[in-house]
Design a protein around this motif. Sequence first.
Motif, PDB file in Angstrom:
ATOM      1  N   ASP A 174       0.823  -1.212   0.000  1.00 30.98           N
ATOM      2  CA  ASP A 174       0.000   0.000   0.000  1.00 30.98           C
ATOM      3  C   ASP A 174       0.854   1.259   0.000  1.00 30.98           C
ATOM      4  O   ASP A 174       0.600   2.188  -0.773  1.00 30.98           O
ATOM      5  CB  ASP A 174      -0.944  -0.005   1.216  1.00 30.98           C
ATOM      6  CG  ASP A 174      -1.966  -1.126   1.110  1.00 30.98           C
ATOM      7  OD1 ASP A 174      -2.969  -0.940   0.403  1.00 30.98           O
ATOM      8  OD2 ASP A 174      -1.737  -2.187   1.714  1.00 30.98           O
ATOM      9  N   GLU A 175       1.851   1.297   0.892  1.00 29.08           N
ATOM     10  CA  GLU A 175       2.737   2.461   0.980  1.00 29.08           C
ATOM     11  C   GLU A 175       4.164   1.992   1.207  1.00 29.08           C
ATOM     12  O   GLU A 175       4.403   1.035   1.943  1.00 29.08           O
ATOM     13  CB  GLU A 175       2.349   3.368   2.158  1.00 29.08           C
ATOM     14  CG  GLU A 175       0.995   4.007   2.038  1.00 29.08           C
ATOM     15  CD  GLU A 175       0.645   4.855   3.256  1.00 29.08           C
ATOM     16  OE1 GLU A 175       1.550   5.170   4.069  1.00 29.08           O
ATOM     17  OE2 GLU A 175      -0.541   5.202   3.399  1.00 29.08           O
ATOM     18  N   LEU A 176       5.091   2.703   0.580  1.00 30.37           N
ATOM     19  CA  LEU A 176       6.519   2.466   0.792  1.00 30.37           C
ATOM     20  C   LEU A 176       7.145   3.803   1.162  1.00 30.37           C
ATOM     21  O   LEU A 176       7.059   4.771   0.399  1.00 30.37           O
ATOM     22  CB  LEU A 176       7.170   1.902  -0.475  1.00 30.37           C
ATOM     23  CG  LEU A 176       8.679   1.673  -0.416  1.00 30.37           C
ATOM     24  CD1 LEU A 176       9.035   0.634   0.651  1.00 30.37           C
ATOM     25  CD2 LEU A 176       9.207   1.254  -1.784  1.00 30.37           C
ATOM     26  N   TRP A 177       7.758   3.866   2.358  1.00 31.91           N
ATOM     27  CA  TRP A 177       8.392   5.092   2.857  1.00 31.91           C
ATOM     28  C   TRP A 177       9.909   4.927   2.744  1.00 31.91           C
ATOM     29  O   TRP A 177      10.470   3.954   3.246  1.00 31.91           O
ATOM     30  CB  TRP A 177       7.991   5.350   4.307  1.00 31.91           C
ATOM     31  CG  TRP A 177       6.561   5.766   4.424  1.00 31.91           C
ATOM     32  CD1 TRP A 177       5.457   4.956   4.374  1.00 31.91           C
ATOM     33  CD2 TRP A 177       6.079   7.095   4.581  1.00 31.91           C
ATOM     34  NE1 TRP A 177       4.317   5.716   4.489  1.00 31.91           N
ATOM     35  CE2 TRP A 177       4.668   7.034   4.628  1.00 31.91           C
ATOM     36  CE3 TRP A 177       6.702   8.334   4.692  1.00 31.91           C
ATOM     37  CZ2 TRP A 177       3.873   8.168   4.774  1.00 31.91           C
ATOM     38  CZ3 TRP A 177       5.912   9.465   4.845  1.00 31.91           C
ATOM     39  CH2 TRP A 177       4.513   9.376   4.878  1.00 31.91           C
ATOM     40  N   LEU A 178      10.551   5.874   2.064  1.00 31.38           N
ATOM     41  CA  LEU A 178      11.984   5.785   1.820  1.00 31.38           C
ATOM     42  C   LEU A 178      12.724   7.004   2.369  1.00 31.38           C
ATOM     43  O   LEU A 178      12.321   8.143   2.122  1.00 31.38           O
ATOM     44  CB  LEU A 178      12.262   5.689   0.312  1.00 31.38           C
ATOM     45  CG  LEU A 178      11.585   4.563  -0.457  1.00 31.38           C
ATOM     46  CD1 LEU A 178      11.909   4.690  -1.945  1.00 31.38           C
ATOM     47  CD2 LEU A 178      12.007   3.203   0.082  1.00 31.38           C
ATOM     48  N   ASP A 179      13.818   6.736   3.067  1.00 30.83           N
ATOM     49  CA  ASP A 179      14.749   7.786   3.484  1.00 30.83           C
ATOM     50  C   ASP A 179      15.967   7.651   2.574  1.00 30.83           C
ATOM     51  O   ASP A 179      16.360   6.533   2.228  1.00 30.83           O
ATOM     52  CB  ASP A 179      15.142   7.585   4.949  1.00 30.83           C
ATOM     53  CG  ASP A 179      16.063   8.680   5.470  1.00 30.83           C
ATOM     54  OD1 ASP A 179      16.131   9.757   4.846  1.00 30.83           O
ATOM     55  OD2 ASP A 179      16.711   8.450   6.501  1.00 30.83           O
ATOM     56  N   HIS A 180      16.571   8.747   2.166  1.00 28.71           N
ATOM     57  CA  HIS A 180      17.732   8.662   1.272  1.00 28.71           C
ATOM     58  C   HIS A 180      18.988   8.219   2.010  1.00 28.71           C
ATOM     59  O   HIS A 180      19.655   7.274   1.616  1.00 28.71           O
ATOM     60  CB  HIS A 180      17.980   9.997   0.553  1.00 28.71           C
ATOM     61  CG  HIS A 180      19.129   9.911  -0.406  1.00 28.71           C
ATOM     62  ND1 HIS A 180      20.431  10.139  -0.016  1.00 28.71           N
ATOM     63  CD2 HIS A 180      19.174   9.580  -1.718  1.00 28.71           C
ATOM     64  CE1 HIS A 180      21.223   9.958  -1.064  1.00 28.71           C
ATOM     65  NE2 HIS A 180      20.484   9.626  -2.101  1.00 28.71           N
ATOM     66  N   ASP A 181      19.349   8.922   3.075  1.00 23.09           N
ATOM     67  CA  ASP A 181      20.589   8.634   3.800  1.00 23.09           C
ATOM     68  C   ASP A 181      20.307   7.611   4.904  1.00 23.09           C
ATOM     69  O   ASP A 181      19.477   7.852   5.774  1.00 23.09           O
ATOM     70  CB  ASP A 181      21.159   9.920   4.404  1.00 23.09           C
ATOM     71  CG  ASP A 181      21.466  10.951   3.330  1.00 23.09           C
ATOM     72  OD1 ASP A 181      22.004  10.569   2.277  1.00 23.09           O
ATOM     73  OD2 ASP A 181      21.150  12.136   3.543  1.00 23.09           O
ATOM     74  N   LEU A 182      21.022   6.491   4.854  1.00 19.30           N
ATOM     75  CA  LEU A 182      20.759   5.400   5.797  1.00 19.30           C
ATOM     76  C   LEU A 182      21.908   5.169   6.770  1.00 19.30           C
ATOM     77  O   LEU A 182      22.083   4.075   7.289  1.00 19.30           O
ATOM     78  CB  LEU A 182      20.445   4.115   5.019  1.00 19.30           C
ATOM     79  CG  LEU A 182      19.192   4.191   4.132  1.00 19.30           C
ATOM     80  CD1 LEU A 182      19.034   2.927   3.306  1.00 19.30           C
ATOM     81  CD2 LEU A 182      17.945   4.463   4.965  1.00 19.30           C
ATOM     82  N   GLY A 183      22.699   6.186   7.016  1.00 19.22           N
ATOM     83  CA  GLY A 183      23.793   6.078   7.981  1.00 19.22           C
ATOM     84  C   GLY A 183      25.106   5.714   7.312  1.00 19.22           C
ATOM     85  O   GLY A 183      25.146   4.842   6.441  1.00 19.22           O
ATOM     86  N   GLY A 184      26.166   6.386   7.706  1.00 17.39           N
ATOM     87  CA  GLY A 184      27.481   6.132   7.100  1.00 17.39           C
ATOM     88  C   GLY A 184      27.433   6.384   5.608  1.00 17.39           C
ATOM     89  O   GLY A 184      26.923   7.400   5.149  1.00 17.39           O
TER      90      GLY A 184
END
Length: 104
Positions: free
Chosen positions: A39-49
């Motif tokens: 239904d929904e996909l939430w994405l963050d660009h920077d995932l650490g390091g």
Amino acid sequence: MAVILGIDDLRPLPRATRIARTSREGVQLLEEHRDSFIDELWLDHDLGGEDTIMPVVTLMEEAAFNGRPFQIGAVFVHSANPIGAETVVRSLARWGYRVRRATA
């Protein structure tokens, strides 16, 4: 029950039914839902390091290129990195995904 997936290294994303914290986990999470509707996909660009969402974006682009895009109602990009977020939005929109910037 709605399937809401999140890929983010820090945010709790309380509406998400499953959360991946790295790009590797994110790829695995999407692969697990390959043949079902998300239904929904939430994405963050920077995932650490040095880790970013781009391996997940590449997987989604390749799926669309091969004629089998992931079945996703809406993709939300919630990143504090405006250039990275815009890259994700542009890349996914080009392949027909319903994607937009959002705040988580």
